[in-house]
Design an enzyme around this catalytic site. Structure first.
Site, PDB file in Angstrom:
ATOM      1  N   LYS A  39      12.230   5.499  -5.385  1.00 22.32           N
ATOM      2  CA  LYS A  39      12.183   6.962  -5.299  1.00 22.32           C
ATOM      3  C   LYS A  39      13.479   7.522  -5.852  1.00 22.32           C
ATOM      4  O   LYS A  39      14.521   7.416  -5.224  1.00 22.32           O
ATOM      5  CB  LYS A  39      11.972   7.401  -3.850  1.00 22.32           C
ATOM      6  CG  LYS A  39      10.617   7.017  -3.323  1.00 22.32           C
ATOM      7  CD  LYS A  39      10.595   6.789  -1.831  1.00 22.32           C
ATOM      8  CE  LYS A  39       9.457   5.850  -1.457  1.00 22.32           C
ATOM      9  NZ  LYS A  39       9.878   4.461  -1.243  1.00 22.32           N
TER      10      LYS A  39
ATOM     11  N   TRP B  19       8.899   9.177  -8.608  1.00 24.95           N
ATOM     12  CA  TRP B  19       8.679   7.759  -8.350  1.00 24.95           C
ATOM     13  C   TRP B  19       8.780   6.940  -9.622  1.00 24.95           C
ATOM     14  O   TRP B  19       8.277   7.323 -10.668  1.00 24.95           O
ATOM     15  CB  TRP B  19       7.282   7.551  -7.757  1.00 24.95           C
ATOM     16  CG  TRP B  19       7.205   7.931  -6.315  1.00 24.95           C
ATOM     17  CD1 TRP B  19       8.212   7.911  -5.399  1.00 24.95           C
ATOM     18  CD2 TRP B  19       6.057   8.389  -5.615  1.00 24.95           C
ATOM     19  NE1 TRP B  19       7.767   8.313  -4.176  1.00 24.95           N
ATOM     20  CE2 TRP B  19       6.439   8.619  -4.273  1.00 24.95           C
ATOM     21  CE3 TRP B  19       4.729   8.622  -5.971  1.00 24.95           C
ATOM     22  CZ2 TRP B  19       5.566   9.064  -3.296  1.00 24.95           C
ATOM     23  CZ3 TRP B  19       3.847   9.061  -5.001  1.00 24.95           C
ATOM     24  CH2 TRP B  19       4.262   9.284  -3.681  1.00 24.95           C
TER      25      TRP B  19
ATOM     26  N   THR C  62      -1.273 -12.431   7.732  1.00 22.44           N
ATOM     27  CA  THR C  62      -0.575 -11.853   6.585  1.00 22.44           C
ATOM     28  C   THR C  62       0.787 -12.538   6.479  1.00 22.44           C
ATOM     29  O   THR C  62       1.272 -13.112   7.462  1.00 22.44           O
ATOM     30  CB  THR C  62      -0.380 -10.343   6.772  1.00 22.44           C
ATOM     31  OG1 THR C  62       0.392 -10.134   7.958  1.00 22.44           O
ATOM     32  CG2 THR C  62      -1.700  -9.610   6.897  1.00 22.44           C
TER      33      THR C  62
END
Ligand code: AMP
Length: 545
Positions: free
Chosen positions: A436, A441, A183
């Site tokens: 947030k 959100w 990754t």
């Protein structure tokens, strides 16, 4: 009762057999510094066999990790096949990673050999002397390897020279490792994902379906997505399996070079991240060039901005939106439109902009970030996307970060999404990128899409910054199109956004910059932007003050 069917191993060897036997005359073309390299699948197969002999000569055996640090070119494609087909493990290295990450990855994987493009020798030389497991470097170049501290280094062409053009391929267990990829390590250390022959085989079939990427023998594929990341979305295996022509761009990824390659080879399907297509669209608009051969432009890796899809449509180019991760081989979902949907052009566009339906072979579920319970597929409720399937990882190499996998075998993607009643996934954000604000959100992806709809905006990225009252507030980084540098105001941008998003979504600040920093795989580097965001800007606007 048992079936009468064999336990035929699902291995990459089948694709090698198929392409060289059934499509020996089809071509693989690679852009070079000067001109192009071209050869047929027959010659490709012969060189893959020669390379397999070379690997054996260098002492590579089953399970040994063989790394590549290379662009999209024919030699890299040969490695994509020779390494796994001999039973060794192909490990693709991303040359754009920070040296510490590159060093960590080579050592974690314990690579034995590293094949490196001559143009990438300096990138790899940054960690010279820090790769104790590597016994040999092999330079992918026409001539002798350049001078470098990467020793011992031999030439790829010398390795292949005079080797037999056939190879007795061993019987391989389909569950054995074929390839590995780490990754990108935007949070913490990179983690190794290990693909099996079976997972790659099934992913190749899944990706090849008409309701996925739908590549055929009649196609000419241009994979702009790098072969050093997430197996170039599996495209090299799909294209080889079906015998498509392959047009490989090597390191020549600027719009002019891509356009030349597309027009010269008659590319029909091209695949890349949005930033590549944003640059290409600009070029097409500026030069008035058209690309009539192209039937599909696959776009994934980050959200496809509506303005990009619309702009490409004006050029006669149809985009196909795909979602995936290194952990999902990588194709997970594709924005194909069901026959029962998309009755009007607007409806169709809305569907195609979503990340799409889970591709055949992948199961999805929507899970609450707070309670871990299943959430309804109503297109409104947001939660974490979890997926599973034969090509979705159930663990990282050496058991790293086990919390990313649930006890019942699902991958926690870290993507916050809605799923509508038809099964279409729409990404609101990465969990870590959601803003947030005041207990609610804000989707940075949605704000970015709205911003990039402004006719003077080329690119935009939104991040949350800490706020004493609201916990976090969004700020936007905006790159104006070259003709509008210095000529677009912050109030103009906010005025454009006002009718499009809730008032409390409006960014507290717009910062104009020349370029959005990108990660090693061409995505907006939000980590860096968050760091920059907390540094006061020279100019900006704070409508809430
Ligand atoms: P990587 O493993 O580096 O390919 O990154 C995978 C991540 O990229 C996913 O978890 C998503 O957050 C993001 N991603 C990939 N494709 C898309 C897409 N079409 N739209 C939005 N985000 C995407």
């Amino acid at each position: 009762m048992r079936s009468t069917m064999p336990d035929y191993p699902l291995t990459i060897q089948h694709f090698l057999w198929r392409s060289t036997t059934l499509f020996p005359g089809k071509e693989i073309v690679t852009r070079r510094e000067q001109g192009y390299h071209r050869y047929t699948y027959r010659e490709f197969g012969e060189r893959v066999a020669q390379l397999a002999h070379g690997l054996r000569e260098l002492g590579i055996g089953p399970g040994d990790r063989v790394a590549t640090c290379a662009w999209n070119n024919y030699r890299h494609l040969e490695l994509y096949f020779a390494v796994p087909c001999t039973g060794a493990v192909l490990h693709t290295l991303n040359p754009r990673l920070f040296p510490e990450h590159l060093e960590f990855i080579v050592n974690d994987a314990e690579d034995r050999l590293v094949f490196v493009d001559a143009s990438l020798v300096p990138a790899l030389a940054r960690i010279a002397g820090k790769m104790p497991s590597v016994r040999q470097f092999v330079c992918l170049s026409d001539g002798p390897p350049p001078e470098s501290p990467l020793t011992p280094m031999l030439s790829y062409e010398d390795l292949l020279r005079d080797k037999p053009k056939t190879y007795e391929w061993p019987v391989i267990d389909e569950l054995d490792a074929a390839a590995m990829c780490y990754t990108s390590g935007t949070t913490g250390k990179p983690k190794g994902v290990v693909y099996s022959h079976r997972s790659t085989f099934l992913h190749t079939f899944g990706a090849g379906l008409s309701d996925c990427i739908g590549l055929t023998e009649r196609d000419c594929l241009l994979p702009v997505v790098p072969m050093f990341h997430a197996m170039a979305w599996g495209q090299p295996y799909v294209a080889t399996m079906v015998g498509a022509t392959q047009a490989l761009p090597d390191r020549f990824l600027d719009p002019a070079s891509l356009v030349e390659l597309i027009r010269q080879e008659g590319v029909t399907v091209a695949a890349g991240v949005p930033t590549v297509w944003i640059a290409l669209l600009q070029y097409l608009e500026k030069t008035g060039t058209r690309l009539p051969s192209v039937r599909t432009v696959v776009c994934g890796g980050s959200a496809l901005p509506p303005a990009l899809m619309e702009g490409m449509a004006r050029q006669g180019l149809r985009m196909l939106h795909a979602w995936g991760m290194t952990e999902t081989s990588p194709l997970g979902s594709v924005g194909v439109v069901k026959s029962t949907l998309g009755k009007t052009q607007e409806d169709e566009m809305r569907v195609r902009l979503k990340q799409g339906l889970p591709s055949a072979g992948v199961e999805a579920r929507l899970v609450s970030l707070d309670t871990g319970k299943d959430l309804p597929w109503d297109g409104q409720t947001i939660g974490e996307l979890q997926v599973r399937g034969p090509w979705v990882a159930t663990g990282y190499y050496r058991g790293a970060d086990p919390d990313r996998f649930t006890a019942d075998g699902w991958l926690r993607t870290g993507d916050v999404v809605t799923i509508d009643p038809e099964g279409y996934i729409q990404i609101a954000d990465r969990v870590k990128d959601l803003v947030k604000s005041g207990g609610e959100w804000i989707s940075s992806v949605e704000l970015e899409s709205a911003l990039m709809g402004h006719p003077k905006v080329l690119e935009a990225a939104v991040v949350g910054v800490p706020h004493p009252k609201w916990q976090e507030r969004p700020i936007a980084f905006v790159v104006p199109k070259p003709d509008h540098r210095g000529a677009v105001t912050q109030e103009e941008i906010l005025g454009f956004l006002r009718p499009k998003v809730a008032k409390w979504w409006l960014p507290d600040e717009i910062r104009f910059i020349d370029e959005i920093p990108k990660t090693s795989v061409g995505k907006f580097d939000k980590k860096l932007l968050r760091e920059q965001a907390v540094t006061p800007a020279v100019a900006g606007v704070r409508p809430s003050e």
